[in-house]
Write an enzyme that holds these catalytic residues in place. Structure first.
Site, PDB file in Angstrom:
ATOM      1  CE  LYS A  43      43.993  33.694  44.924  1.00  0.00           C
ATOM      2  NZ  LYS A  43      43.890  35.158  45.010  1.00  0.00           N
ATOM      3  CE1 TYR A 253      46.838  15.819  15.665  1.00  0.00           C
ATOM      4  CE2 TYR A 253      47.415  16.442  17.922  1.00  0.00           C
ATOM      5  CZ  TYR A 253      46.633  15.710  17.032  1.00  0.00           C
ATOM      6  OH  TYR A 253      45.652  14.890  17.507  1.00  0.00           O
TER       7      TYR A 253
HETATM    8  C1  LIG Z   1      45.136  35.528  45.540  1.00  0.00           C
HETATM    9  C2  LIG Z   1      45.121  36.561  46.583  1.00  0.00           C
HETATM   10  C3  LIG Z   1      46.174  36.645  47.492  1.00  0.00           C
HETATM   11  C4  LIG Z   1      47.462  35.858  47.364  1.00  0.00           C
HETATM   12  O1  LIG Z   1      48.276  36.522  46.425  1.00  0.00           O
HETATM   13  P1  LIG Z   1      49.738  35.976  45.991  1.00  0.00           P
HETATM   14  O2  LIG Z   1      50.209  36.992  45.026  1.00  0.00           O
HETATM   15  O3  LIG Z   1      49.505  34.653  45.360  1.00  0.00           O
HETATM   16  O4  LIG Z   1      50.548  35.886  47.215  1.00  0.00           O
HETATM   17  C5  LIG Z   1      46.048  37.550  48.536  1.00  0.00           C
HETATM   18  N1  LIG Z   1      44.941  38.336  48.642  1.00  0.00           N
HETATM   19  C6  LIG Z   1      43.923  38.295  47.763  1.00  0.00           C
HETATM   20  C7  LIG Z   1      42.757  39.203  47.934  1.00  0.00           C
HETATM   21  C8  LIG Z   1      43.988  37.427  46.693  1.00  0.00           C
HETATM   22  O5  LIG Z   1      42.987  37.402  45.802  1.00  0.00           O
END
Ligand SMILES: *Cc1c(COP(=O)(O)O)cnc(C)c1O
Length: 354
Positions: A43, A253
């Site tokens: 994702k 800045y």
């Molecule tokens: C993002 C996510 C993961 C991965 O988690 P990490 O902590 O990045 O390994 C796994 N399961 C779900 C449901 C997630 O939303």
């Protein structure tokens, strides 16, 4: 008709993914998952690293199950993997989303009775089911598991998500026990509980499929993983200009830095719009080979300024390394390892070495 302009020259920001390290991290997490198989959370554009760079490396390492959050993330991923291997974590919020999922052949994660109905009304087919065992964020409450709307679902993966896998807390064992009890009653083909940190909790947490994200990309959410995880991301930015400051000159800045003595400074094409947030102001360094060039003044939208005294030969156009070892960068910047990856902006040219 507007004529097609020539392609621009390459950008001044480079994000290089070490494809071999990414593949090695997946293999290590797969091995640490014991009898279970490791999937991959990709994702948010593979945690900022770029779907097109990361997914081919993960696939060739052996990853077969991929997780995104939004429906909008499906097309980029579907260019690389079989749609049936794609799970959409947020699930369908409308008939249109359910119909889209059906037509593409991806698998929604069903998180509520309403989502179960939307999916079945769209025609149903293989899907995943998320139960909430204690994070109280997304997923079906266990009390609703006996509802009749669920009986018609064709459940591939039964999932739950750990709230505090990166900590030593009794909540982990409580969630695991509840998940195991639920799994005994739900007719799913496979079961999945552990994220990256959950993999380090041991074989009890692995079930059939694990879902690492952060650790694939070089993050270390628990110390036990440190020996197994290699850095994946290398960031580089180009020097735009050098200038000689006199003692008393201020930089950037709000003039937060004052040169204590005459000194050379370099302006670099990296700013908060690229995900190098203002929390780095006064805390980070850029590197020129072994030389460390401390940031001076505020991070601006498109630029930072560094003290260039340690690199006397530096010229405009030279490339500097942005140290991005995730645990160390997190300690310095105050940003989480997740934030450090996912904020990286679109002006980075993303490429892969193998
Ligand atoms: C993002 C996510 C993961 C991965 O988690 P990490 O902590 O990045 O390994 C796994 N399961 C779900 C449901 C997630 O939303």
């Amino acid at each position: 008709m507007v004529p097609t302009p020539p392609s621009p020259p390459p950008p001044s920001l480079r994000l290089t993914i070490d494809g071999e390290a990414l593949a090695a991290n997946w293999r290590a997490l797969d091995r640490l998952s014991g009898a279970a198989e490791a999937g991959a959370a990709v994702k948010a554009n593979a945690y900022g690293t770029g779907i097109d760079a990361a997914v081919p490396a993960l696939r060739s390492a052996g990853a077969r199950s991929f997780f995104v959050a939004h429906w909008s993330e499906v097309p980029a991923l579907a260019r690389h993997v079989d749609p049936a291997a794609i799970a959409v974590l947020h699930g369908p919020l409308s008939a249109a989303e359910a119909a889209y999922g059906r037509s593409v052949g991806v698998r929604p994660v069903i998180n509520s009775l309403d989502q179960a109905r939307l999916w079945l009304e769209a025609g149903g087919g293989p899907c995943h089911l998320m139960v909430d065992t204690g994070i109280n964020r997304l997923g079906l409450p266990p009390a609703q598991l006996s509802e009749s709307a669920l009986a018609a679902l064709e459940i591939d993966l039964l999932l739950s998500h750990l709230a505090s896998a990166d900590e030593a807390t009794p909540l982990n064992a409580r969630q695991r026990a509840l998940f195991a009890a639920i799994a005994a009653t739900v007719p799913a083909r496979r079961r999945s509980l552990a994220n990256s940190a959950g993999i380090a909790l041991g074989a009890d947490y692995a079930f059939d499929l694990t879902r690492p994200g952060l650790a694939l990309y070089g993050g270390v959410p628990r110390a036990e993983l440190a020996p197994h995880i290699r850095p994946v991301v290398r960031l580089q930015a180009q020097v735009i200009q050098l200038r000689d400051l006199s003692a008393g000159d201020t930089v950037g800045y709000n003039a937060t830095f004052t040169a204590p003595v005459a000194m050379r400074a370099a302006t670099v094409a990296l700013g908060y719009a690229d995900g190098f947030l203002r929390s780095w102001s006064g805390r980070g360094v850029l590197r020129c080979g072994p030389a460390e060039l401390p940031l001076i003044g505020r991070v601006s939208m498109d630029m930072v300024v560094v003290d260039a005294r340690a690199a006397p030969d530096l010229r405009a156009g030279d490339w500097l390394d942005v140290p991005y070892d995730l645990p160390d960068a997190s300690a310095r910047s105050g940003l989480s390892q997740y934030e450090l990856l996912t904020v990286l902006g679109l002006r980075f040219e993303r490429c892969t070495t193998t």
